[in-house]
Design an enzyme around this catalytic site. Sequence first.
Site, PDB file in Angstrom:
ATOM      1  N   SER A  65      71.444 -38.012  49.516  1.00  0.00           N
ATOM      2  CA  SER A  65      72.232 -36.793  49.712  1.00  0.00           C
ATOM      3  C   SER A  65      71.587 -35.586  49.035  1.00  0.00           C
ATOM      4  CB  SER A  65      73.638 -36.982  49.142  1.00  0.00           C
ATOM      5  OG  SER A  65      74.228 -38.148  49.655  1.00  0.00           O
TER       6      SER A  65
HETATM    7  N1  SAH Z   1      73.779 -41.850  46.969  1.00  0.00           N
HETATM    8  C1  SAH Z   1      72.700 -42.517  47.647  1.00  0.00           C
HETATM    9  C2  SAH Z   1      72.686 -42.237  49.111  1.00  0.00           C
HETATM   10  C3  SAH Z   1      73.746 -42.920  49.820  1.00  0.00           C
HETATM   11  S1  SAH Z   1      73.496 -42.924  51.572  1.00  0.00           S
HETATM   12  C4  SAH Z   1      71.376 -42.110  47.039  1.00  0.00           C
HETATM   13  O1  SAH Z   1      71.390 -41.562  45.942  1.00  0.00           O
HETATM   14  O2  SAH Z   1      70.324 -42.355  47.647  1.00  0.00           O
HETATM   15  C5  SAH Z   1      74.801 -43.994  51.974  1.00  0.00           C
HETATM   16  C6  SAH Z   1      74.475 -45.446  51.821  1.00  0.00           C
HETATM   17  O3  SAH Z   1      75.688 -46.161  52.044  1.00  0.00           O
HETATM   18  C7  SAH Z   1      73.480 -45.977  52.834  1.00  0.00           C
HETATM   19  O4  SAH Z   1      72.400 -46.557  52.162  1.00  0.00           O
HETATM   20  C8  SAH Z   1      74.292 -47.014  53.617  1.00  0.00           C
HETATM   21  O5  SAH Z   1      73.522 -48.140  54.028  1.00  0.00           O
HETATM   22  C9  SAH Z   1      75.346 -47.400  52.627  1.00  0.00           C
HETATM   23  N2  SAH Z   1      76.572 -48.011  53.170  1.00  0.00           N
HETATM   24  C10 SAH Z   1      77.243 -47.731  54.305  1.00  0.00           C
HETATM   25  N3  SAH Z   1      78.325 -48.520  54.419  1.00  0.00           N
HETATM   26  C11 SAH Z   1      78.340 -49.333  53.321  1.00  0.00           C
HETATM   27  C12 SAH Z   1      79.205 -50.361  52.850  1.00  0.00           C
HETATM   28  N4  SAH Z   1      80.312 -50.757  53.510  1.00  0.00           N
HETATM   29  N5  SAH Z   1      78.903 -50.954  51.687  1.00  0.00           N
HETATM   30  C13 SAH Z   1      77.806 -50.604  50.971  1.00  0.00           C
HETATM   31  N6  SAH Z   1      76.958 -49.636  51.367  1.00  0.00           N
HETATM   32  C14 SAH Z   1      77.218 -49.002  52.515  1.00  0.00           C
END
Ligand code: SAH
Length: 222
Positions: A65
């Site tokens: 993000s």
């Molecule tokens: N804050 C993170 C970015 C998050 S992007 C950083 O610093 O890089 C959102 C992430 O949520 C993605 O990697 C995606 O695969 C994950 N995601 C989506 N649904 C999910 C779930 N039910 N459980 C765990 N992770 C999930």
Amino acid sequence: MKRRASYGPERRQMVEKQLRARGIRDSSLLEAFLEVPRHRFVPDKWVERAYDDGPIPIGHDQTVSQPYMIAAMVQAARVSPGNRVLEIGTGSGYQAALLSAMKAQVFTVERIPELADQAATRLDELGHRDVEVRVADGTLGWEEFAPFKSVIVGAASPRIPEPLLQQLGETGRLVIPVGRDYSQVLHVVTRRGDGYRTKRAERCIFVPLIGKFAWKRKPAVH
Ligand code: SAH
């Protein structure tokens, strides 16, 4: 591509222009942004853009993000040293590293095994050995280590997953983008005894949260 050693000036600029100027005040969070090398959490071809004011692709259709959005979420979650923090969506591991630099006890859940592995390796290399990374459906929370002082969800859900509310401790805070596919509002839920108070904060756009208590599968792009 040439890699410079530290990117210190870029980090200072990011903190001043993108965070402090937009009202981020939590000093331990700002310190963490100065410390954690964001360029180590992005793919090689994006290294020179690592400190730009936006999200960056990390593969598997996911992004790390925008710095400001991470800061707004972590600030809203009111993280203090020693707090147990549950992060849903490890992604690159960047936000987990920030939380670890703030001396929180970090538990992070990612559904895509390759991303979880990469993040765990990076976190380890950078000395964040106290972060627990797990491959699972984060909409179920992480019962074993509950209750949490803060829960931060880095992906967008059509509703607030019930298990995450249940795993919040007394006075705990849950921060989650809630809404439709490509337009959401950051929700900040505070627990007070048996009750929950929900505040709506800013508009945002996150990748979808996919799991039992969120989207059942990836929503179609309109
Ligand atoms: N804050 C993170 C970015 C998050 S992007 C950083 O610093 O890089 C959102 C992430 O949520 C993605 O990697 C995606 O695969 C994950 N995601 C989506 N649904 C999910 C779930 N039910 N459980 C765990 N992770 C999930």
